[in-house]
Design a protein around this motif. Structure first.
Motif, PDB file in Angstrom:
ATOM      1  N   ARG A 289       0.825  -1.203   0.000  1.00  0.00           N
ATOM      2  CA  ARG A 289       0.000   0.000   0.000  1.00  0.00           C
ATOM      3  C   ARG A 289       0.860   1.253   0.000  1.00  0.00           C
ATOM      4  O   ARG A 289       0.448   2.310  -0.440  1.00  0.00           O
TER       5      ARG A 289
ATOM      6  N   HIS B 113     -13.817  -3.196   1.128  1.00  0.00           N
ATOM      7  CA  HIS B 113     -12.368  -3.378   1.085  1.00  0.00           C
ATOM      8  C   HIS B 113     -11.850  -4.055   2.344  1.00  0.00           C
ATOM      9  O   HIS B 113     -11.009  -4.939   2.299  1.00  0.00           O
ATOM     10  N   PRO B 118      -5.586  -7.819   3.038  1.00  0.00           N
ATOM     11  CA  PRO B 118      -4.932  -6.829   2.177  1.00  0.00           C
ATOM     12  C   PRO B 118      -3.719  -7.320   1.409  1.00  0.00           C
ATOM     13  O   PRO B 118      -3.338  -6.711   0.434  1.00  0.00           O
ATOM     14  N   TYR B 160      -4.433  -6.491  -6.228  1.00  0.00           N
ATOM     15  CA  TYR B 160      -4.557  -6.478  -4.767  1.00  0.00           C
ATOM     16  C   TYR B 160      -5.813  -5.708  -4.378  1.00  0.00           C
ATOM     17  O   TYR B 160      -6.264  -4.843  -5.137  1.00  0.00           O
ATOM     18  N   HIS B 162      -6.430  -3.201  -2.570  1.00  0.00           N
ATOM     19  CA  HIS B 162      -6.419  -1.734  -2.588  1.00  0.00           C
ATOM     20  C   HIS B 162      -6.446  -1.184  -4.004  1.00  0.00           C
ATOM     21  O   HIS B 162      -6.608   0.013  -4.201  1.00  0.00           O
ATOM     22  N   GLU B 163      -6.285  -2.059  -4.997  1.00  0.00           N
ATOM     23  CA  GLU B 163      -6.353  -1.597  -6.383  1.00  0.00           C
ATOM     24  C   GLU B 163      -7.763  -1.711  -6.956  1.00  0.00           C
ATOM     25  O   GLU B 163      -7.983  -1.385  -8.116  1.00  0.00           O
TER      26      GLU B 163
END
Lengths: 300, 340
Positions: A289, B113, B118, B160, B162-163
């Motif tokens: 991230r 999410h 993650p 992933y 977060h994408e």
């Protein structure tokens, strides 16, 4: 409803470490850290073969000399070559610091995982225990432990490991506490995952990143503790050329010839900066991230 | 009582379910001779969900609807009462024994999410259930099939969490829940955090999946438009109890509980013509603390119609066929007119 075999997985990447290293050296801080740490490791391995003197032979007539052609960093109170002694000392330092810090991390990681995930009285017990250890200044605690166990290299490793474990336990516990409440952990439970799997596959990878930085940061601290204990005569024993021993001996003549103290201190500073920048960069690039790129890949 | 009790076609039955969270220092309160306070998140719920139906659970924040949904899946503790799944009492099942039942009852989580681990790629997230349950290869969906099921492109497999966009993450959550061929799905605010068009697509996806996979849903929401679109039956919760339950249309058209009326009235009406002449019943104050619920009918402090009789706890009684309300004055409330 068609049923098909599992999809072809991307072949397991044994190169999981390689892209990480690649991203590391692409940053100036990372490149510097990697260079320093790599240099230290090389020195630790090859020092006995490349040093100009053996670091033990005394040469009283040439004692306390400044830097010169024959002795690049000068000589100590017994006429021994400082460059050779400091380079040989790297091996001693890493032999204490690496196993000690790694042990402390594993110890702290386990304690932190159990305390954070299990909670309740287990958590309370671990926290009280850690607080007790941390209530002592690390050198004082180490002194007491060495006094009990006796001064030796192995005991030094054990002592440093115990002294440093609470830090990583705290860091781990704090991350686990935050993670335990996160929805994806509950999602895993809803899927039927057992506690071990949740901790191993979903908690562990998310708490390990901060430990990287702790690993790199604690190695110089461990070296400092080693130096401190050896300086006080409770650690590595002379004539073994640990940095603590060199410092301790150098202080006797610091007003006549500051060289021993100066060079050893510089070596300590360089080591500290090297490991710290490495740790910080490692933390940044290992989190997908933060880096916006590929993270550690999980394969089974 | 016709809360579909003991119906053979009930996939999930809940009897007298309570989830009380006791203060951590309860023993100290005992020592001081006091009754330790408990948060009564769910405080005595009976509910039957028939195979193939969609039950919506509505109520304000703090009404216990999410806790009820989680308790049915044993993600929240059931401190009293029983939960039956396909006729089997699952309340006391522990560890591995219960985990074997997990595939049949899955959940879609509120945070699209946050409910995805993650550090795993989509392909790993979707096959994680198979690794957990050691599903043999010939009984697995492929990643591509799962993605297709939720109308996503196969190119997402390497991404992933977060994408992903909110809608994509939500769909991954649904695909993961479907991977184990579940019969029963609890969907907690399935449109939370999504914009209007993404939310609409998720709802229509849920509806078509229900048909193609023979799913039973318990949908937890505070959005009455979802109820309108999906629900066969509607249960309204207030302070951990069911205030009213019945066929969705009946409850929406002729609510028998003043709390349901107030909830329906709180939805804004975009059509000004329909808005005219409509008497809105708005709720004063906030939902009381479930730690210290009001005596008698727990709704009486906020109820405009409250009378002396409301000092007694009202039973969940029939007002119409299959339509139950927990209000002494329900016939009066219904006569007072439809809300919309």
């Amino acid at each position: 409803m068609t049923i098909a075999p599992a999809p072809d997985r991307v072949p397991p990447t044994s190169a999981g470490l390689r892209p990480l290293l690649g991203r590391l050296v692409r940053r100036p801080a990372g490149a510097f850290g990697v260079a320093v740490v790599a240099a230290l490791l090389l020195v630790a391995v090859f020092a006995p073969h490349v040093v100009p003197y053996d670091g033990a032979t005394q040469d009283i007539p040439n004692r306390l000399q400044g830097p010169s052609g024959s002795h690049l960093l000068g000589t100590d109170g017994l006429g021994r070559d400082l460059l050779s002694r400091i380079l040989l000392g790297v091996r001693i330092e890493l032999a204490v610091a690496l196993p000690a810090v790694c042990t402390s991390l594993v110890l702290g990681l386990l304690l932190g995982l159990v305390a954070g995930y299990r909670g309740g009285w287990v958590d309370n017990a671990v926290v009280v225990f850690m607080d007790t250890i941390q209530a002592f200044p690390s050198v004082v605690l180490a002194l007491v432990l060495v006094a009990v166990l006796g001064p030796s290299l192995t005991n030094l490793v054990i002592v440093v490991a115990i002294t440093f474990a609470p830090q990583s336990a705290r860091v781990t516990r704090a991350s686990v506490l935050a993670l335990r409440q996160s929805p994806f952990i509950e999602a895993e439970r809803a899927l039927g995952a057992g506690t071990l799997r949740i901790i191993g596959v979903h908690v562990l990878p998310n708490v390990i990143a901060p430990l990287f930085i702790l690993l790199a940061m604690n190695i110089p601290s461990a070296i400092t503790v080693e130096a401190g204990l050896s300086f006080l005569g409770m650690g590595v024993q002379p004539p073994t050329p640990s940095w603590g021993v060199i410092l301790s001996e150098g202080f006797a003549d610091v007003y006549e010839a500051p060289w021993a103290v100066l060079w050893t201190a510089l070596a300590l500073v360089l080591t500290t900066i090297g490991f710290t920048t490495l740790g910080e960069t490692l933390r940044d690039v290992s989190d997908p991230r933060l880096s916006g790129a590929k993270g550690l890949r999980y394969d089974r | 009582m016709t809360n579909d009790h003991d119906r053979p076609d009930a996939i999930v039955s809940v009897r007298g379910l309570r989830t009380h969270y006791v203060d951590r220092q309860w023993w100290f309160q005992r020592l001081r001779g006091r009754q330790p306070a408990a948060v009564r998140a769910v405080d005595g719920v009976d509910l039957d969900i028939r195979r193939g139906e969609v039950v919506c659970l509505v109520g304000e924040s703090g009404s216990g609807k999410t806790t009820l949904g989680r308790a049915i899946l044993r993600l929240a503790p059931a401190t009293h009462g029983q939960i039956f799944f396909e006729g089997r009492d699952i309340t006391g099942l522990r560890g591995a024994e219960f985990r074997r039942l997990r595939p049949k009852m899955q959940m879609i989580f509120q945070d699209p999410h946050g409910s995805l681990s993650p550090r795993l790629r989509v392909s790993d997230l979707l096959t994680e259930p198979y690794r957990i349950h050691d599903v043999p290869a010939d009984q697995r969906y492929s990643v591509a099939e799962l993605l297709e099921m939720v109308e996503l492109s196969a190119t997402l497999a390497e991404k992933y969490p977060h994408e992903l966009s909110g809608g994509q993450a939500r769909r991954i959550g649904i695909a993961r829940a479907l991977s184990l061929h579940p019969d029963f799905l609890v969907a907690d605010e399935p449109t939370a955090g999504l914009d209007v068009s993404a939310a609409a697509k998720i709802l229509s996806l849920m509806r078509s999946l229900r048909a193609s996979h023979g799913l039973t849903y318990l949908v937890i929401t505070h959005n009455l438009r979802i109820v309108d679109y999906l629900a066969d039956r509607l249960a309204v919760m207030y302070l951990g109890r069911v205030a009213e339950i019945g066929p969705a249309e009946q409850v929406l058209d002729a609510p028998a509980h003043p709390y349901t009326r107030a909830l329906l009235d709180s939805v804004s009406e975009p059509d000004p013509h329909r808005r005219q002449g409509r008497r809105r019943l708005l709720l004063p104050g906030e939902i009381p603390s479930p730690k210290n619920p009001p005596s008698g009918c727990s709704f009486h402090p906020r109820c405009r119609f409250a009378e002396a009789v409301c000092r007694e706890v009202p039973p969940l009684a029939e007002v119409d066929s299959r339509h139950l309300a927990s209000c002494h004055l329900s016939s009066k409330i219904r006569a007072a007119g439809t809300p919309v």
